[in-house]
Write a protein that holds these residues in place. Structure first.
Motif, mmCIF file in Angstrom:
data_model
loop_
_atom_site.group_PDB
_atom_site.id
_atom_site.type_symbol
_atom_site.label_atom_id
_atom_site.label_comp_id
_atom_site.label_asym_id
_atom_site.label_seq_id
_atom_site.Cartn_x
_atom_site.Cartn_y
_atom_site.Cartn_z
ATOM 1 N N PHE A 429 -13.827 22.269 21.599
ATOM 2 C CA PHE A 429 -15.440 21.815 21.244
ATOM 3 C C PHE A 429 -15.996 23.302 21.086
ATOM 4 C CE2 PHE A 429 -13.480 18.596 24.317
ATOM 5 C CZ PHE A 429 -13.987 17.540 23.409
ATOM 6 N N THR A 430 -17.080 23.096 20.189
ATOM 7 C CA THR A 430 -18.178 24.245 19.896
ATOM 8 C C THR A 430 -19.347 23.947 19.925
ATOM 9 O OG1 THR A 430 -17.956 24.319 17.518
ATOM 10 C CG2 THR A 430 -16.515 25.788 18.939
ATOM 11 N N ARG A 431 -20.423 24.406 20.531
ATOM 12 C CA ARG A 431 -21.709 24.013 20.267
ATOM 13 C C ARG A 431 -22.521 25.439 20.041
ATOM 14 N NH1 ARG A 431 -26.411 23.994 20.229
ATOM 15 N NH2 ARG A 431 -25.974 23.057 18.122
ATOM 16 N N VAL A 432 -22.625 25.502 18.629
ATOM 17 C CA VAL A 432 -23.293 26.865 18.283
ATOM 18 C C VAL A 432 -24.222 26.609 17.295
ATOM 19 C CG1 VAL A 432 -22.454 28.694 16.648
ATOM 20 C CG2 VAL A 432 -20.852 27.736 18.066
ATOM 21 N N GLY A 433 -25.214 27.649 17.588
ATOM 22 C CA GLY A 433 -26.413 27.598 16.700
ATOM 23 C C GLY A 433 -27.418 26.408 16.806
ATOM 24 N N ALA A 434 -28.519 26.389 16.156
ATOM 25 C CA ALA A 434 -29.309 25.250 16.412
ATOM 26 C C ALA A 434 -29.883 24.860 15.009
ATOM 27 C CB ALA A 434 -30.687 25.676 17.178
ATOM 28 N N SER A 435 -29.673 23.602 14.660
ATOM 29 C CA SER A 435 -30.462 23.006 13.439
ATOM 30 C C SER A 435 -30.866 21.493 13.736
ATOM 31 C CB SER A 435 -29.295 22.926 12.484
ATOM 32 O OG SER A 435 -28.155 21.999 12.875
ATOM 33 N N ASP A 436 -31.915 21.144 12.975
ATOM 34 C CA ASP A 436 -32.556 19.793 13.270
ATOM 35 C C ASP A 436 -32.082 18.770 12.190
ATOM 36 O OD1 ASP A 436 -33.806 20.372 11.074
ATOM 37 O OD2 ASP A 436 -35.816 21.052 12.001
ATOM 38 N N ASN A 437 -32.199 17.632 12.395
ATOM 39 C CA ASN A 437 -31.847 16.411 11.557
ATOM 40 C C ASN A 437 -33.268 15.632 11.449
ATOM 41 O OD1 ASN A 437 -30.760 14.697 10.154
ATOM 42 N ND2 ASN A 437 -29.094 14.137 11.675
ATOM 43 N N ILE A 438 -34.082 16.067 10.943
ATOM 44 C CA ILE A 438 -35.207 15.490 10.753
ATOM 45 C C ILE A 438 -35.410 14.018 10.219
ATOM 46 C CG2 ILE A 438 -37.744 15.624 10.053
ATOM 47 C CD1 ILE A 438 -37.191 17.394 12.345
ATOM 48 N N SER A 439 -34.857 13.995 9.057
ATOM 49 C CA SER A 439 -34.255 12.788 8.309
ATOM 50 C C SER A 439 -33.918 11.329 9.104
ATOM 51 C CB SER A 439 -33.585 12.862 7.218
ATOM 52 O OG SER A 439 -32.281 13.213 7.562
ATOM 53 N N SER A 440 -33.227 11.848 10.102
ATOM 54 C CA SER A 440 -32.695 10.892 11.015
ATOM 55 C C SER A 440 -33.540 10.894 12.380
ATOM 56 C CB SER A 440 -31.154 11.113 11.747
ATOM 57 O OG SER A 440 -30.650 11.138 10.626
ATOM 58 N N GLY A 441 -34.584 11.674 12.476
ATOM 59 C CA GLY A 441 -35.655 11.529 13.311
ATOM 60 C C GLY A 441 -35.026 12.213 14.659
ATOM 61 N N GLU A 442 -34.166 13.188 14.557
ATOM 62 C CA GLU A 442 -33.681 14.018 15.611
ATOM 63 C C GLU A 442 -34.126 15.509 15.534
ATOM 64 O OE1 GLU A 442 -29.618 13.949 15.198
ATOM 65 O OE2 GLU A 442 -29.518 11.632 15.911
ATOM 66 N N SER A 443 -34.792 15.907 16.600
ATOM 67 C CA SER A 443 -35.361 17.456 16.654
ATOM 68 C C SER A 443 -34.182 18.507 17.024
ATOM 69 C CB SER A 443 -36.285 17.569 17.710
ATOM 70 O OG SER A 443 -35.676 17.548 19.217
ATOM 71 N N THR A 444 -34.256 19.438 17.081
ATOM 72 C CA THR A 444 -33.451 20.623 17.215
ATOM 73 C C THR A 444 -32.721 20.359 18.702
ATOM 74 O OG1 THR A 444 -34.363 22.164 15.829
ATOM 75 C CG2 THR A 444 -32.919 23.116 17.208
ATOM 76 N N PHE A 445 -33.597 19.988 19.590
ATOM 77 C CA PHE A 445 -33.212 20.099 20.971
ATOM 78 C C PHE A 445 -32.132 18.533 20.965
ATOM 79 C CE2 PHE A 445 -33.841 18.240 25.111
ATOM 80 C CZ PHE A 445 -33.284 19.038 25.950
#
Length: 489
Positions: A429-445
């Motif tokens: 498993f990896t959790r790397v970097g931060a990116s949002d998914n605004i189109s699906s209503g998901e913030s970076t967090f």
């Protein structure tokens, strides 16, 4: 799984793609056999695609294959590292053999280069889309199997000998292609000249008629030129009125054209005529040409039909040759990049000495060398490593290289480290970097928490987990609380 596969096959049937005999069986990817990686991990580690326009994925470094099917198989190996120690060590032993025997592997490479894409070729047989050039390529591939088998049998390595035994040269088929198909057959069936002379009696007779009648046409041209005194008389053919005699205006104006010639076409500088004798010869030639085309296509279809019986055997050959290509590729990469053979065991320990990141080390500026790192993780002594340091000091590189070394070891490859002892990792498993998914209503967090939840809900005792700046998507206080609670859990 069955319903989905059935629906796909039904869709192919209903869209008139009924020739799918090359699909011989379906099977599930047994998750118990492979290291589990979620899509975030595959994306974050940049195994087959990079997240940046100028980035380089791992496959670009590892892929030194010489056949398209070898390249596809290597990609599959990268995405599905093994869990079975016997299978992993089998691959490692073969890679080690090729690593130590460079001349032999180079010999095999030369033969593999001539094979082409057997998998794709054979998939064109059921739909009868395979053209004469591709059948000739298939023949080359089948003739290449003999020397490859010979080399593998002489290695003395059991795994390679069993691979050699499983290769089938299909002698009857390749000899049939050798006897039937012209060496310089065109890629397009409609162009003719596919079947060899001497293979079919009627075909040879029709070719003879065409050849001789064309000589007769030249005789007619010669005879008419002598009779009329038109020295530059030409004979030609077009699709509107067939064969014709062409006379330039100079001779027409001199009155040299006989009365029994029938004028058919007037051009700027000449006239075209036909005669009874010419028409008679034409019907003979065109009749023979039509019969020849039909017969040649029929003979070609019979051969393509015969290929159907060999689909399974050729597919098996293709997968074995792809595996040989993939294994030699891993040995070549190891030799070129100074990788070493890892040791795989059943412990709950990962010990890497002087590990390097396989991608970064290949793209440093000239004169710079990658600074290697040691990593030691074990269930009893050191279960968690927390790495801190300034920006650009290589924290993320250490995280990723640890994952890539474990992954490469379990796919059967040598690794970029002086020494590596890897206890089988069943999930990565990896959790790397931060990116949002605004189109699906998901913030970076939210994206970060979804990925973290996926890790927490799926971890096992043998999982390797890499968290890069966990909790960076929120305030310092909340972020450190999340990181702390995850570490404790």
């Amino acid at each position: 799984g069955q319903i989905a596969a059935g629906a796909i096959l039904h869709y192919l049937q209903s869209t008139e793609n009924k020739q799918n005999q090359h699909i011989k069986s379906i099977q599930r990817i047994q998750l118990d056999n492979f290291m589990w990686m979620d899509r975030f991990t595959i994306r974050n580690l940049e195994l087959v695609h990079s997240n940046h326009p100028t980035g380089i994925p791992l496959i670009n470094i590892l892929d030194n294959t010489v056949t398209p099917m070898g390249s596809r198989l290597l990609r599959k190996w990268i995405l599905l590292p093994l869990l079975n120690m016997v299978e992993i060590n089998k691959r490692l032993d073969i890679v080690e053999y090729f690593y130590n025997n460079e001349n032999l592997s180079e010999q095999l490479i030369e033969y593999l280069k001539t094979i082409g894409d057997l998998e794709r070729l054979v998939s064109r047989v059921p739909s009868q889309k395979i053209n004469p050039r591709e059948i000739l390529q298939l023949k080359v591939a089948l003739f290449t199997i003999d020397p490859i088998r010979e080399i593998l049998k002489n290695t003395g390595l059991d795994w390679l000998i069993s691979m050699a035994d499983s290769l089938q040269p299909c002698e009857h088929l390749r000899e049939r292609i050798e006897n039937e198909i012209n060496e310089d057959a065109p890629g397009n069936i409609s162009k003719g000249n596919i079947i060899k002379d001497g293979w079919h009696e009627e075909l040879d007779e029709l070719r003879d008629i065409i050849k001789n009648t064309k000589d007769i046409l030249i005789d007619i041209q010669q005879k008419e030129a002598d009779n009329t005194g038109i020295t530059n008389l030409k004979i030609g053919f077009n699709n509107v009125f067939g064969y014709y005699l062409e006379v330039t205006n100079k001779y027409k104006n001199q009155g040299l054209v006989p009365d029994h010639w029938v004028r058919k076409q007037t051009l700027t500088g000449s006239e075209r005529y036909i005669t009874d004798e010419l028409k008679e010869k034409e019907s003979k030639i065109l009749g023979a040409e039509e019969k020849l085309t039909t017969l040649e296509l029929k003979l070609y279809e019979i051969l393509v039909q015969a290929l159907q019986d060999y689909i399974t055997t050729i597919q098996h050959n293709a997968s074995t040759l792809a595996a040989i290509d993939g294994l030699i590729s891993m040995a070549r990469t190891a030799r070129k990049n100074e990788y070493h053979k890892p040791s795989i065991n059943g412990s709950l320990t990962i010990s890497i000495e002087e590990g390097r990141h396989p991608v970064i080390e290949q793209h440093l500026d000239i004169g710079e060398s990658y600074v290697p790192n040691d990593v030691h993780l074990s269930n009893d002594e050191q279960q968690i490593l927390m790495i801190t340091g300034p920006n650009m000091s290589g924290k993320s590189a250490v995280l990723r290289q640890t994952a890539l070394i474990c992954l490469m070891a379990q796919m059967g490859s040598f690794v970029p480290a002086r020494k590596a002892e890897i206890g089988i990792v069943d999930k990565l498993f990896t959790r790397v970097g931060a990116s949002d998914n605004i189109s699906s209503g998901e913030s970076t967090f939210m994206v970060e928490m979804n990925e973290t939840a996926s890790i927490m809900n799926n971890i096992s005792a043998r999982s390797l987990i890499l968290l890069d700046e966990i909790g960076r998507g929120t305030s310092t206080y909340d972020g450190i609380s999340i990181a702390w609670s995850l570490a404790e859990f």
